[in-house]
Design a protein around this motif. Structure first.
Motif, PDB file in Angstrom:
ATOM      1  N   TYR A   1      -2.828  -6.374  -3.743  1.00  0.00           N
ATOM      2  CA  TYR A   1      -3.840  -6.404  -2.688  1.00  0.00           C
ATOM      3  C   TYR A   1      -5.050  -5.597  -3.130  1.00  0.00           C
ATOM      4  O   TYR A   1      -4.905  -4.549  -3.764  1.00  0.00           O
ATOM      5  CB  TYR A   1      -3.272  -5.830  -1.381  1.00  0.00           C
TER       6      TYR A   1
ATOM      7  N   ALA B   1      -4.163   0.762   6.352  1.00  0.00           N
ATOM      8  CA  ALA B   1      -3.070  -0.214   6.420  1.00  0.00           C
ATOM      9  C   ALA B   1      -2.411  -0.198   7.800  1.00  0.00           C
ATOM     10  O   ALA B   1      -2.092  -1.254   8.355  1.00  0.00           O
ATOM     11  CB  ALA B   1      -2.037   0.064   5.328  1.00  0.00           C
TER      12      ALA B   1
ATOM     13  N   VAL C   1       0.835  -1.205   0.000  1.00  0.00           N
ATOM     14  CA  VAL C   1       0.000   0.000   0.000  1.00  0.00           C
ATOM     15  C   VAL C   1       0.872   1.258   0.000  1.00  0.00           C
ATOM     16  O   VAL C   1       0.562   2.234  -0.694  1.00  0.00           O
ATOM     17  CB  VAL C   1      -0.971  -0.015   1.205  1.00  0.00           C
TER      18      VAL C   1
ATOM     19  N   LEU D   1      -5.873   5.448   2.632  1.00  0.00           N
ATOM     20  CA  LEU D   1      -5.516   4.049   2.500  1.00  0.00           C
ATOM     21  C   LEU D   1      -4.367   3.677   3.454  1.00  0.00           C
ATOM     22  O   LEU D   1      -4.366   2.598   4.047  1.00  0.00           O
ATOM     23  CB  LEU D   1      -5.123   3.757   1.055  1.00  0.00           C
TER      24      LEU D   1
ATOM     25  N   VAL E   1      -7.558  -3.062  -2.389  1.00  0.00           N
ATOM     26  CA  VAL E   1      -7.645  -1.979  -1.405  1.00  0.00           C
ATOM     27  C   VAL E   1      -9.083  -1.556  -1.147  1.00  0.00           C
ATOM     28  O   VAL E   1      -9.346  -0.788  -0.232  1.00  0.00           O
ATOM     29  CB  VAL E   1      -6.778  -0.768  -1.818  1.00  0.00           C
TER      30      VAL E   1
END
Length: 148
Positions: free
Chosen positions: A74, A93, A25, A89, A76
């Motif tokens: 991944y 995370a 991320v 984001l 998100v």
């Protein structure tokens, strides 16, 4: 540490998976940041996440187990289109890392592993607070970081 209980192993693998995802991320978010101070904070965070990832992998291998691998990508769950959405984001995370490291802390009595888990929990909580401040989210700090 030479052995991990089932609870320790499960918690540590979960924390490691969160660290893998966080690193991915952060790489994504770096494509959307423009401010030097934000880019510098991302670089610092990546360094800390790599350190925690490497420590977790070492402990798992030292216990004769195979650590989970990073995924190629991944989901998100939301669109990232600018610096603020990228930071949003990052906050998520960091929250996932807090949950992982808190679980390790709650499932081990090993002093070294507890130290690593406390480090992971507090650095992720601190970074999440800084990211919330950066985008003006209130409250900026959580009362009980990592509590799911």
């Amino acid at each position: 540490m030479t052995e991990l209980s089932d609870a320790e192993g499960t918690a540590l693998r979960s924390a490691l998976s969160a660290e893998h995802a966080a690193l991915w991320v952060y790489g994504l978010a770096s494509a959307y940041v423009g401010e030097n101070r934000v880019r510098s904070a991302i670089d610092d965070a990546q360094e800390q996440h790599r350190r925690l990832r490497d420590t977790a992998e070492k402990v798992i291998r030292g216990a004769g187990q195979i650590p989970p691998s990073a995924q190629p990508a991944y989901d998100v769950g939301e669109r990232v289109s600018d610096q603020d959405s990228a930071i949003g984001l990052l906050i998520k995370a960091e929250g996932d890392c807090q949950v992982g490291w808190r679980s390790v802390l709650e499932n081990t009595d090993d002093p070294g592993l507890r130290g690593t888990a406390l480090d992971g929990l507090t650095t992720s909580a601190t970074r999440a607070t800084r990211w919330r401040l950066t985008v003006g989210q209130q409250p900026a700090a959580q009362a009980f970081p990592g509590q799911a």
